[in-house]
Design a protein around this motif. Sequence first.
Motif, short mmCIF file in Angstrom:
data_model
loop_
_atom_site.label_atom_id
_atom_site.label_comp_id
_atom_site.label_asym_id
_atom_site.label_seq_id
_atom_site.Cartn_x
_atom_site.Cartn_y
_atom_site.Cartn_z
N MET A 141 57.33 38.81 52.52
CA MET A 141 56.95 39.66 51.56
C MET A 141 55.26 39.85 51.81
N PRO A 142 54.99 41.10 51.33
CA PRO A 142 53.56 41.56 51.41
C PRO A 142 52.84 41.13 50.02
N ASP A 143 51.83 40.55 49.92
CA ASP A 143 51.05 40.31 48.79
C ASP A 143 50.20 41.21 48.21
N LEU A 144 50.90 41.83 47.45
CA LEU A 144 50.02 43.33 46.42
C LEU A 144 49.08 42.91 45.81
N ASP A 145 48.62 41.61 45.73
CA ASP A 145 47.64 40.99 44.64
C ASP A 145 46.45 40.20 45.64
N PRO A 146 46.00 40.90 46.64
CA PRO A 146 45.04 40.17 47.30
C PRO A 146 43.84 39.39 46.60
N THR A 147 43.90 38.16 46.63
CA THR A 147 42.92 37.30 46.24
C THR A 147 42.33 36.48 46.95
N LEU A 148 41.34 35.83 46.70
CA LEU A 148 40.74 34.57 47.43
C LEU A 148 41.88 33.33 47.64
N PRO A 149 41.90 32.65 48.62
CA PRO A 149 42.68 31.50 48.89
C PRO A 149 42.39 30.58 47.69
N GLU A 150 43.41 29.63 47.33
CA GLU A 150 43.31 29.00 46.01
C GLU A 150 42.04 28.03 46.30
N GLU A 151 41.97 27.40 47.22
CA GLU A 151 40.81 26.39 47.51
C GLU A 151 39.48 27.04 47.42
N GLU A 152 39.47 28.37 47.90
CA GLU A 152 38.06 29.20 47.97
C GLU A 152 37.89 29.71 46.49
N ALA A 153 38.74 29.93 45.95
CA ALA A 153 38.50 30.45 44.56
C ALA A 153 37.94 29.29 43.61
N TYR A 154 38.82 28.29 43.83
CA TYR A 154 38.67 26.90 42.94
C TYR A 154 37.11 26.60 43.16
N ASN A 155 36.51 26.62 44.42
CA ASN A 155 35.21 26.18 44.50
C ASN A 155 34.07 27.22 44.26
N LEU A 156 34.68 28.46 44.13
CA LEU A 156 33.74 29.52 43.72
C LEU A 156 33.34 29.37 42.12
N ILE A 157 34.63 29.02 41.29
CA ILE A 157 34.53 28.72 40.00
C ILE A 157 33.85 27.60 39.72
N ARG A 158 33.83 26.60 40.63
CA ARG A 158 33.12 25.20 40.55
C ARG A 158 31.61 25.44 40.61
N LYS A 159 31.46 26.37 41.59
CA LYS A 159 29.75 26.48 41.76
C LYS A 159 29.17 27.44 40.62
N GLN A 160 30.23 28.33 39.94
CA GLN A 160 29.75 29.13 38.82
C GLN A 160 29.68 28.37 37.61
N LEU A 161 30.39 27.40 37.59
CA LEU A 161 30.67 26.50 36.26
C LEU A 161 29.34 25.56 36.50
N ALA A 162 29.17 25.16 37.45
CA ALA A 162 27.83 24.29 37.61
C ALA A 162 26.67 25.11 37.25
N GLU A 163 26.45 26.16 37.79
CA GLU A 163 25.41 27.09 37.39
C GLU A 163 25.16 27.33 35.92
N HIS A 164 26.21 27.62 35.22
CA HIS A 164 26.20 28.01 33.82
C HIS A 164 25.90 26.40 33.20
N ALA A 165 26.13 25.32 33.21
CA ALA A 165 25.93 24.08 32.88
C ALA A 165 24.59 23.72 33.10
N LEU A 166 23.89 24.17 34.35
CA LEU A 166 22.40 24.05 34.40
C LEU A 166 21.75 24.76 33.59
N GLN A 167 22.15 26.44 33.75
CA GLN A 167 21.38 27.05 32.58
C GLN A 167 21.34 26.51 31.37
N HIS A 168 22.60 25.98 30.76
CA HIS A 168 22.62 25.61 29.21
C HIS A 168 21.65 24.41 29.20
N LEU A 169 21.64 23.46 30.01
CA LEU A 169 20.91 22.33 29.87
C LEU A 169 19.47 22.67 29.84
N LYS A 170 19.01 23.65 30.81
CA LYS A 170 17.50 23.94 30.85
C LYS A 170 17.09 24.63 29.80
#
Length: 524
Positions: free
Chosen positions: A412-441
């Motif tokens: 079956m074709p995937d009609l919802d092209p998204t990032l692979p799960e691991e890549e999406a997870y790491n991207l959110i991880r990076k953005q979450l770290a940036e948000h935490a760092l900004q809040h801390l500073k």
Amino acid sequence: MLEHFPFYLTLIVAIVLLIMLANKIKVAYPVLLVLAGLTISFIPGIPTIHIDPELIFIIFLPPLLYEAAWTISWKELWRWRRIVSSFAFLVVFLTAMSVAFVANHFIPGFSLALGFLLGGIVSPPDAVSASAILKFVKVPKRMSSILEGESLLNDASSLIIFRFALIAVATGQFIWHEAALSFSWMLLGGVGIGLLVGWLFMKAHKYLPTDANMDIALSLVTPYMMYITAEEVHSSGVLAVVSGGLFLSNKRHLFLSSTSRLRGVNVWESLCFILNGLVFIIIGLDLPEITAGLEGVSISSAIDYGVLITLVLILGRLLSAYGAVIVTLIARYFITVADSRNPGYKVPFVLGWTGMRGVVSLAAALSIPVHLSDGSAFPQRNLILFITFIVILLTLLLQGLTLPYIIRKVNMPDLDPTLPEEEAYNLIRKQLAEHALQHLKTNYSEQLNNQPVLQQMARKWEDSSLSANYTDMVVECKTIYLDILNQQRQWLINKNKEEKTLDEDIIRKHFRYLDLEEEKLGFI
């Protein structure tokens, strides 16, 4: 009861071993459990398992529905609400009606009311069977979301049909205007009671001095209270559990501690694991009792009726799947739909083939009373039970065993092209770290300059890593870190709302990680 207790313990051990075997040979475990139960039932001296029909719904359905409501993604449910609603309500009704007319025409002694009763029992596909099968193959996210959403709501619609048919059989009449009022109350009352009871329990969790053990105990009581309260006022207990479960699931981060959330997941997964296993093995174990009660019809004829109803169900679901696609393609010119692209013939075929029956069908069939209110035997009860068993067995074997092969074959074709799960997870991880760092500073700049632990955490976040060394963390740093964790949770909630195509399972993994981070602070 007590003399059979060792047998029940052995049964649970057997369920665990059979599921291990199913995972090993990559077969959906409901298939093996049903066959194992059927095999065990023929062993001489095996105790007969009999469950009070009046209790079958209360024992199994509330916790299974509640756990399903907690695990489903509300965002995905809302995104595919039109096709989910059509399969959960319209398709269920059409299926029940098809079964009713076929049974009335081909099965001697089957009135139209009995046909609708059978249709209400066998119309809802089983979510557990589909999930057990789909974990061995990769399917597009939209398909798994649609199946999860459908399975959560179709139980309610099928059981409403079942209840009305039961009344018609018992009273011999069906008054349309009274049925319409009763139907409206079952829908609105069920949803309203579920939300009300859910809100009361949320307040209890939030304002009473509970700990993790108390929270879990309350969560175990919650679905039963929703179901029983709704049933006492003659509304839908199933809808009450589903609506209340969805409400509390969306609010879980507001009233449950990280400890309660982490421990609660483990408790609920284990409980539902046992309940699902018991239900499927009971399906097989109950066959001798069902066949012994057949009167006026031979086993071969009863099997023929079961095969006929199974064919009606399979054909009806396949036609409904293609019909849903056609309606969507036409409707896109008049209303906004979730996706207006043509999915081709593969996606609706696979969706139509995922019609395995299971837990709800068995529970509904077993809940048919043995006698009517006047003391006479309920008409065709054992034949309905036998047909239900054949439907469950055939759909599990025919569709359950072939579905993985079909999915791999059609690609079956995937009609919802998204990032692979691991890549999406790491991207959110990076953005979450940036948000935490900004809040801390921004909010703790002075403490950041004076506290080595906070500086170490900042360096970790600068490397996009959320782990930190908590050695010698002082109270002030703990307070700041807890605030940052709460900020990260809020950021995840906003992220999930803003990005409609982001897989909510990835967001939940990050929530679980933050809960684990908060738990670490308790050991310092």
